[in-house]
Design an enzyme around this catalytic site. Structure first.
Site, PDB file in Angstrom:
ATOM      1  CB  ILE A  44      -0.960  -0.014   1.212  1.00 52.01           C
ATOM      2  CG1 ILE A  44      -2.088  -1.015   0.951  1.00 52.01           C
ATOM      3  CG2 ILE A  44      -1.532   1.386   1.483  1.00 52.01           C
ATOM      4  CD1 ILE A  44      -3.139  -1.107   2.041  1.00 52.01           C
TER       5      ILE A  44
ATOM      6  CG  ASP B 179      12.478  -1.424  14.922  1.00 54.48           C
ATOM      7  OD1 ASP B 179      11.347  -0.901  15.013  1.00 54.48           O
ATOM      8  OD2 ASP B 179      12.751  -2.557  15.372  1.00 54.48           O
TER       9      ASP B 179
ATOM     10  CE  LYS C 118       9.001  14.156  20.780  1.00 55.56           C
ATOM     11  NZ  LYS C 118       8.150  15.174  21.385  1.00 55.56           N
TER      12      LYS C 118
ATOM     13  CB  SER D 279      -6.040   4.032  10.630  1.00 58.14           C
ATOM     14  OG  SER D 279      -6.641   3.481  11.764  1.00 58.14           O
TER      15      SER D 279
ATOM     16  CE  LYS E 285      -2.903  -0.414  11.441  1.00 64.74           C
ATOM     17  NZ  LYS E 285      -1.808   0.310  10.770  1.00 64.74           N
TER      18      LYS E 285
ATOM     19  CB  ILE F 219      -6.542  -3.125  -0.169  1.00 63.67           C
ATOM     20  CG1 ILE F 219      -7.284  -1.998   0.594  1.00 63.67           C
ATOM     21  CG2 ILE F 219      -5.873  -2.569  -1.440  1.00 63.67           C
ATOM     22  CD1 ILE F 219      -8.437  -1.349  -0.141  1.00 63.67           C
TER      23      ILE F 219
HETATM   24  C1  HXC Z   1       1.396 -15.314  17.298  1.00 62.98           C
HETATM   25  C2  HXC Z   1       3.356 -14.172  16.888  1.00 62.98           C
HETATM   26  C3  HXC Z   1       3.209 -14.368  15.483  1.00 62.98           C
HETATM   27  C4  HXC Z   1       2.060 -15.115  15.033  1.00 62.98           C
HETATM   28  C5  HXC Z   1       5.038 -13.237  15.841  1.00 62.98           C
HETATM   29  N1  HXC Z   1       4.503 -13.467  17.041  1.00 62.98           N
HETATM   30  N2  HXC Z   1       4.264 -13.782  14.860  1.00 62.98           N
HETATM   31  N3  HXC Z   1       2.463 -14.642  17.784  1.00 62.98           N
HETATM   32  N4  HXC Z   1       1.186 -15.546  15.974  1.00 62.98           N
HETATM   33  N5  HXC Z   1       1.851 -15.350  13.745  1.00 62.98           N
HETATM   34  C6  HXC Z   1       5.064 -13.085  18.330  1.00 62.98           C
HETATM   35  C7  HXC Z   1       6.411 -13.711  18.587  1.00 62.98           C
HETATM   36  O1  HXC Z   1       6.305 -15.065  19.015  1.00 62.98           O
HETATM   37  C8  HXC Z   1       6.939 -12.804  19.682  1.00 62.98           C
HETATM   38  O2  HXC Z   1       6.361 -13.078  20.917  1.00 62.98           O
HETATM   39  C9  HXC Z   1       6.402 -11.436  19.269  1.00 62.98           C
HETATM   40  O3  HXC Z   1       5.293 -11.686  18.390  1.00 62.98           O
HETATM   41  C10 HXC Z   1       7.436 -10.622  18.535  1.00 62.98           C
HETATM   42  O4  HXC Z   1       7.876 -11.353  17.410  1.00 62.98           O
HETATM   43  P1  HXC Z   1       9.282 -11.054  16.694  1.00 62.98           P
HETATM   44  O5  HXC Z   1       9.290 -11.752  15.393  1.00 62.98           O
HETATM   45  O6  HXC Z   1      10.390 -11.279  17.647  1.00 62.98           O
HETATM   46  O7  HXC Z   1       9.197  -9.482  16.576  1.00 62.98           O
HETATM   47  P2  HXC Z   1       9.478  -8.524  15.440  1.00 62.98           P
HETATM   48  O8  HXC Z   1      10.695  -8.897  14.682  1.00 62.98           O
HETATM   49  O9  HXC Z   1       9.456  -7.217  16.064  1.00 62.98           O
HETATM   50  O10 HXC Z   1       8.246  -8.700  14.433  1.00 62.98           O
HETATM   51  C11 HXC Z   1       6.948  -8.372  14.763  1.00 62.98           C
HETATM   52  C12 HXC Z   1       5.980  -8.823  13.659  1.00 62.98           C
HETATM   53  C13 HXC Z   1       6.694  -8.635  12.335  1.00 62.98           C
HETATM   54  C14 HXC Z   1       4.745  -7.963  13.834  1.00 62.98           C
HETATM   55  C15 HXC Z   1       5.557 -10.250  13.832  1.00 62.98           C
HETATM   56  O11 HXC Z   1       7.375  -9.775  11.971  1.00 62.98           O
HETATM   57  C16 HXC Z   1       5.786  -8.218  11.247  1.00 62.98           C
HETATM   58  O12 HXC Z   1       5.379  -7.088  11.237  1.00 62.98           O
HETATM   59  N6  HXC Z   1       5.486  -9.061  10.289  1.00 62.98           N
HETATM   60  C17 HXC Z   1       4.486  -8.800   9.272  1.00 62.98           C
HETATM   61  C18 HXC Z   1       4.569  -7.545   8.529  1.00 62.98           C
HETATM   62  C19 HXC Z   1       3.211  -7.274   7.905  1.00 62.98           C
HETATM   63  O13 HXC Z   1       2.317  -8.101   7.940  1.00 62.98           O
HETATM   64  N7  HXC Z   1       3.007  -6.114   7.316  1.00 62.98           N
HETATM   65  C20 HXC Z   1       1.736  -5.821   6.713  1.00 62.98           C
HETATM   66  C21 HXC Z   1       0.817  -5.362   7.750  1.00 62.98           C
HETATM   67  S1  HXC Z   1      -0.746  -5.176   7.034  1.00 62.98           S
HETATM   68  P3  HXC Z   1       7.108 -13.961  22.061  1.00 62.98           P
HETATM   69  O14 HXC Z   1       6.151 -13.984  23.215  1.00 62.98           O
HETATM   70  O15 HXC Z   1       7.340 -15.307  21.464  1.00 62.98           O
HETATM   71  O16 HXC Z   1       8.394 -13.223  22.370  1.00 62.98           O
HETATM   72  C22 HXC Z   1      -1.665  -4.452   8.155  1.00 62.98           C
HETATM   73  C23 HXC Z   1      -3.066  -4.260   7.759  1.00 62.98           C
HETATM   74  C24 HXC Z   1      -3.934  -4.229   8.964  1.00 62.98           C
HETATM   75  O17 HXC Z   1      -1.212  -4.086   9.174  1.00 62.98           O
HETATM   76  C25 HXC Z   1      -5.371  -4.035   8.622  1.00 62.98           C
HETATM   77  C26 HXC Z   1      -5.963  -5.153   7.868  1.00 62.98           C
HETATM   78  C27 HXC Z   1      -7.394  -4.955   7.510  1.00 62.98           C
END
Ligand code: HXC
Length: 261
Positions: free
Chosen positions: A24, A72, A132, A149, A167, A196
């Site tokens: 997006i 980050d 910020k 959002s 959000k 989307i």
């Molecule tokens: C449960 C999960 C998980 C999953 C990660 N975790 N994936 N828990 N189910 N599928 C947990 C991990 O076990 C860990 O907890 C904690 O989350 C942090 O994970 P890390 O991988 O160490 O953290 P980090 O590297 O900071 O990554 C965070 C992340 C990231 C959010 C998982 O990898 C990420 O953003 N990935 C996807 C990116 C993405 O999808 N972007 C598009 C977003 S679209 P513990 O307890 O084990 O330490 C969007 C649209 C929203 O946002 C609206 C839709 C309509």
């Protein structure tokens, strides 16, 4: 991109985009560049961010697009360095898109406190940190902020308690900053994409994509171009009296609820 916008409406403007290599936000950036802006995209991964910047730059002969990877959004000091680099290379920042986000489906029982915190930190704290870090530029240039959002928190969407909470906070942040920064000429708005097509978010969240259209009043999924068009509107002078609003771009779907249950 639709043809409703005049060429070069954003000539001389610079947009700073977190998550700019994602689906997006990349299209939002491409559209602003096509309309004359220069851009700085920010990402956690270095190579995909730099590659995306090079590809976006090809859209317009005169465009300057830089990619700053290794950032980050949870670390405001890293964003501050990216802002310094952007200003050094592109001269200024006028528009900011807070687009970096994290998401996955997880039921409450399997969602750890750290998983919840990770998403809130990326989506909400990351948005705060981005504004910020850009604040001096926004103040100098009477800039404009757009938060990306969602509509998840308008109703209770299961397996999305972490993202819905984050959000909802993003909307609250946008509203508060619009009121606080309006008097110094900074506009703040949010866009809330629905279903989307061909996005990472949709692919991760919707387990039965062919079933979705019937839940959308306009009877189809949206496109990334349609999010980009509303983005261009909000940054343009056509929206110069618009601040503190959240625009759902979802074909009316939020009225019926997100069809992932
Ligand atoms: C449960 C999960 C998980 C999953 C990660 N975790 N994936 N828990 N189910 N599928 C947990 C991990 O076990 C860990 O907890 C904690 O989350 C942090 O994970 P890390 O991988 O160490 O953290 P980090 O590297 O900071 O990554 C965070 C992340 C990231 C959010 C998982 O990898 C990420 O953003 N990935 C996807 C990116 C993405 O999808 N972007 C598009 C977003 S679209 P513990 O307890 O084990 O330490 C969007 C649209 C929203 O946002 C609206 C839709 C309509």
């Amino acid at each position: 991109m639709s043809q409703v916008f005049r060429d070069n409406i954003f000539a001389g403007k610079v947009v700073f985009v977190t998550g700019g290599a994602g689906t997006i936000c990349r299209k939002q950036t491409e559209t602003l560049v096509k309309l004359g802006a220069n851009a700085c995209i920010i990402g956690r991964r270095v190579e995909p961010t730099e590659l995306a910047a090079k590809e976006i730059a090809k859209i317009s002969e005169n465009a300057k697009v830089i990619g700053v990877g290794g950032i980050d959004v949870r670390q405001v000091s890293q964003l501050a360095k990216a802002v310094d680099h952007c200003v050094k290379e592109l001269g200024r920042i006028d528009f900011v898109i807070c687009g970096a986000a994290g998401n996955f489906l997880a039921d409450f029982n399997h969602l750890s406190a750290n998983a919840f915190k990770s998403v809130v930190d990326i989506d909400l704290l990351g948005s705060f940190n981005t504004v910020k870090a850009c604040f001096e530029q926004l103040r100098q240039n009477k800039g404009c902020v757009l938060f990306v959002s969602a509509t998840l928190h308008y109703q209770g969407v299961p397996f999305q308690s972490h993202v819905g909470a984050a959000k909802a906070g993003v909307d609250a942040l946008s509203n508060a900053l619009a009121v606080e920064l309006g008097p110094i000429g900074i506009r703040c708005n949010a866009i809330a994409p629905g279903a989307i097509d061909n996005t990472e978010g949709f692919n991760r969240l919707v387990t039965n994509p062919s079933n979705v259209d019937k839940y959308i009043p306009l009877q189809r999924k949206g496109s990334i171009s349609e999010i980009a068009d509303v983005t261009a509107f909000l940054f343009s002078d056509a929206a110069k009296y618009v601040t503190g609003t959240v625009i759902p771009v979802d074909g009316g779907m939020w009225h019926l609820g997100f069809p992932m249950r």
